[in-house]
Design an enzyme around this catalytic site. Structure first.
Site, mmCIF file in Angstrom:
data_model
loop_
_atom_site.group_PDB
_atom_site.id
_atom_site.type_symbol
_atom_site.label_atom_id
_atom_site.label_comp_id
_atom_site.label_asym_id
_atom_site.label_seq_id
_atom_site.Cartn_x
_atom_site.Cartn_y
_atom_site.Cartn_z
ATOM 1 N N GLY A 15 0.825 -1.205 0.000
ATOM 2 C CA GLY A 15 0.000 0.000 0.000
ATOM 3 C C GLY A 15 0.858 1.254 0.000
ATOM 4 O O GLY A 15 2.088 1.186 0.070
ATOM 5 N N ASP A 16 0.205 2.402 -0.096
ATOM 6 C CA ASP A 16 0.884 3.717 -0.071
ATOM 7 C C ASP A 16 1.854 3.899 -1.235
ATOM 8 O O ASP A 16 2.814 4.656 -1.129
ATOM 9 C CB ASP A 16 1.639 3.931 1.257
ATOM 10 N N GLY A 57 -3.533 6.548 -5.569
ATOM 11 C CA GLY A 57 -4.512 7.633 -5.685
ATOM 12 C C GLY A 57 -4.121 8.622 -6.755
ATOM 13 O O GLY A 57 -4.934 9.044 -7.573
ATOM 14 N N HIS A 72 -6.105 8.377 0.239
ATOM 15 C CA HIS A 72 -5.623 8.891 -1.043
ATOM 16 C C HIS A 72 -5.390 10.387 -0.917
ATOM 17 O O HIS A 72 -6.294 11.123 -0.515
ATOM 18 C CB HIS A 72 -6.650 8.650 -2.159
ATOM 19 N N ARG A 82 -22.297 -14.267 7.326
ATOM 20 C CA ARG A 82 -23.645 -14.072 6.778
ATOM 21 C C ARG A 82 -24.599 -13.380 7.749
ATOM 22 O O ARG A 82 -25.810 -13.622 7.749
ATOM 23 C CB ARG A 82 -24.231 -15.408 6.282
ATOM 24 N N GLY A 114 -1.301 8.865 10.058
ATOM 25 C CA GLY A 114 -0.206 9.780 10.407
ATOM 26 C C GLY A 114 1.026 9.061 10.929
ATOM 27 O O GLY A 114 2.028 9.686 11.284
ATOM 28 N N GLY A 145 7.571 13.388 -8.946
ATOM 29 C CA GLY A 145 7.136 14.328 -7.919
ATOM 30 C C GLY A 145 5.685 14.085 -7.568
ATOM 31 O O GLY A 145 4.997 13.301 -8.228
#
Length: 429
Positions: free
Chosen positions: A12-13, A17, A41, A142, A301, A414
């Site tokens: 991830g990261d 996004g 994102h 379920r 964070g 960038g």
């Protein structure tokens, strides 16, 4: 028909996004198919930075349809908050569609996520405590409540009452935590449902109609392949399937309608949370990459763990997700590092392996086998094509493409979308 899936090739990261936002410009429908508001994102649009957790990145394009698919778990409170966040910034959300089959995250999911993580202590998974896992557990058992249920007060009340009996018993007996009263949830969450009702449809119909009409559809994955519940570093994973195969389950679009899969990667590796990380850096170079790359979680964070690029990981991602195109981000972050390293294999019990182990005990014993390459000092943040890159930077990209077996289609120098460069179109026939 043109369909493209965007997946993260690491933990991830990776900048999905931004790449999804960039590719959204040429898409007509943008859909998420798994996860929830545990994904973060960060998107720059018209000079403004936005942070989204639930709504697809394409929301900023009024003429494009944005879909929250059936494979997602939706926190209605978080959704209403995110809609308000966009409305306050004059962003229209009339182009949003939410699956009536998506499951709903309720307060008891959040509470169970929190107390279970605390109970695990040193063995914690590193969850974002957004209730994602408990909601997917209810789905598998379920007993989950879906968006369609949330809109019908009678059905919602009946299912909520039944679930609270079990959840309160669990919270009070096992965790010695306070349970919930039905009145704590019913009115508030039914009202959230009414606020989003106008967006709710059968999104499988929306997506298949779009593809049948020859429109360009972009599927946006959250997290990354290494966090996939089946193919990732289990149990330090998410509760859904970020791999490209998750699209068919989480969107209601058949596998024959998927054409290209873009694997997004950083030019190095990062990870949030616990679990083995063979190329992790604990030195000044690691600190430098973290600070220059602003490697702190969008959702939490938390400082991200940082390491060298691991081609073993990305090859694994390529294989299990059928990746056809590589998008390499954050190349500029490595500027100024004298010698760069790429992990080409692991050494396990004295033997060289190029496969990613299923056993975490084995992974923890793996030593990275590195190939060293000279770095570069030139400012590359304004580069517009491969030929403008310094020779060493170009060789670094070429080597990553060779080692992973994925042709390079996009590279980024960038954080701004204008710093994203196309080598070849992912919307090719």
């Amino acid at each position: 028909m043109s369909s493209v899936v965007v997946v993260g090739t690491q933990w991830g990261d990776e900048g999905k996004g931004k790449i999804t936002d960039f590719l959204s410009e040429n898409a007509e429908v943008i859909a998420r198919y798994q996860g929830g508001n545990n994904a973060g994102h960060t998107i720059k649009f018209d000079g403004v930075t936005y942070k989204l957790h639930l709504i697809p990145s394409g929301i900023f394009y009024k003429e494009k349809t944005c879909v929250i698919g059936n494979g997602m778990v939706v926190d209605p409170k978080a959704l209403v908050t995110e809609l308000a966040y966009l409305h306050e910034r004059n962003v229209s959300t009339d182009n949003l569609r939410i699956s009536n089959r998506a499951h709903v995250i309720l307060p008891y999911h959040l509470k169970l996520d929190e107390v279970e993580e605390e109970r695990k202590g040193a063995n914690k998974i590193g969850t974002t405590k957004k209730g994602i896992g408990p909601a997917y557990m209810d789905k598998a058992a379920r007993i989950g409540i879906r968006v369609a249920d949330l809109l019908d007060r009678e059905v919602f009340e009946e299912k909520l009452a039944r679930n609270l009996e079990e959840k309160n018993r669990l919270l009070e007996k096992m965790y010695e935590a306070e349970g919930f009263k039905i009145e704590d949830i019913l009115d508030e969450y039914y009202e959230y449902g009414q606020q989003v009702k106008k967006y709710v449809v059968d999104t499988s119909v929306v997506l298949n109609d779009a593809l049948d009409e020859g429109r360009r559809v972009l599927f946006e994955g959250a997290q990354g392949v290494m966090l996939d519940i089946d193919q990732g570093t289990y149990p330090f994973v998410t509760s859904s399937n970020p791999v490209a195969g998750g699209v068919t389950i989480g969107s209601g679009v058949g596998p024959t309608k998927i054409q290209h899969v873009v694997g997004v990667s950083k030019a190095y590796t990062t990870r949030v949370g616990d679990g083995p990380f063979p190329t992790e850096l604990h030195d000044e170079i690691g600190d430098q990459i973290r600070e220059v790359g602003r490697e702190y979680g969008t959702t939490t964070g938390r400082p991200r763990r940082v390491g060298w690029f691991d081609s073993v990981v990305v090859r694994h991602a390529r294989r299990v997700s059928g990746i056809t195109d590589l998008s390499l981000n954050s190349i500029d972050v490595l500027t100024g590092i004298e010698t760069l390293k790429i992990c080409v294999a692991y050494k396990l019990n004295g033997e060289i392996t190029e496969e990613f182990p299923a056993s975490l005990n084995e992974l923890a014993k793996c030593e990275p086998v590195y190939e060293e390459m000279p770095g570069w000092t030139e400012d590359i943040t304004g580069v517009k094509n491969l030929s403008e890159l310094p020779e060493n930077a170009r060789h670094y990209l070429e080597r990553i493409s060779q080692l992973t077996g994925i042709p390079l289609s996009i590279f980024s120098v960038g954080p701004d979308r204008s710093q994203t460069n196309v080598v070849r179109s992912v919307y090719r026939p």
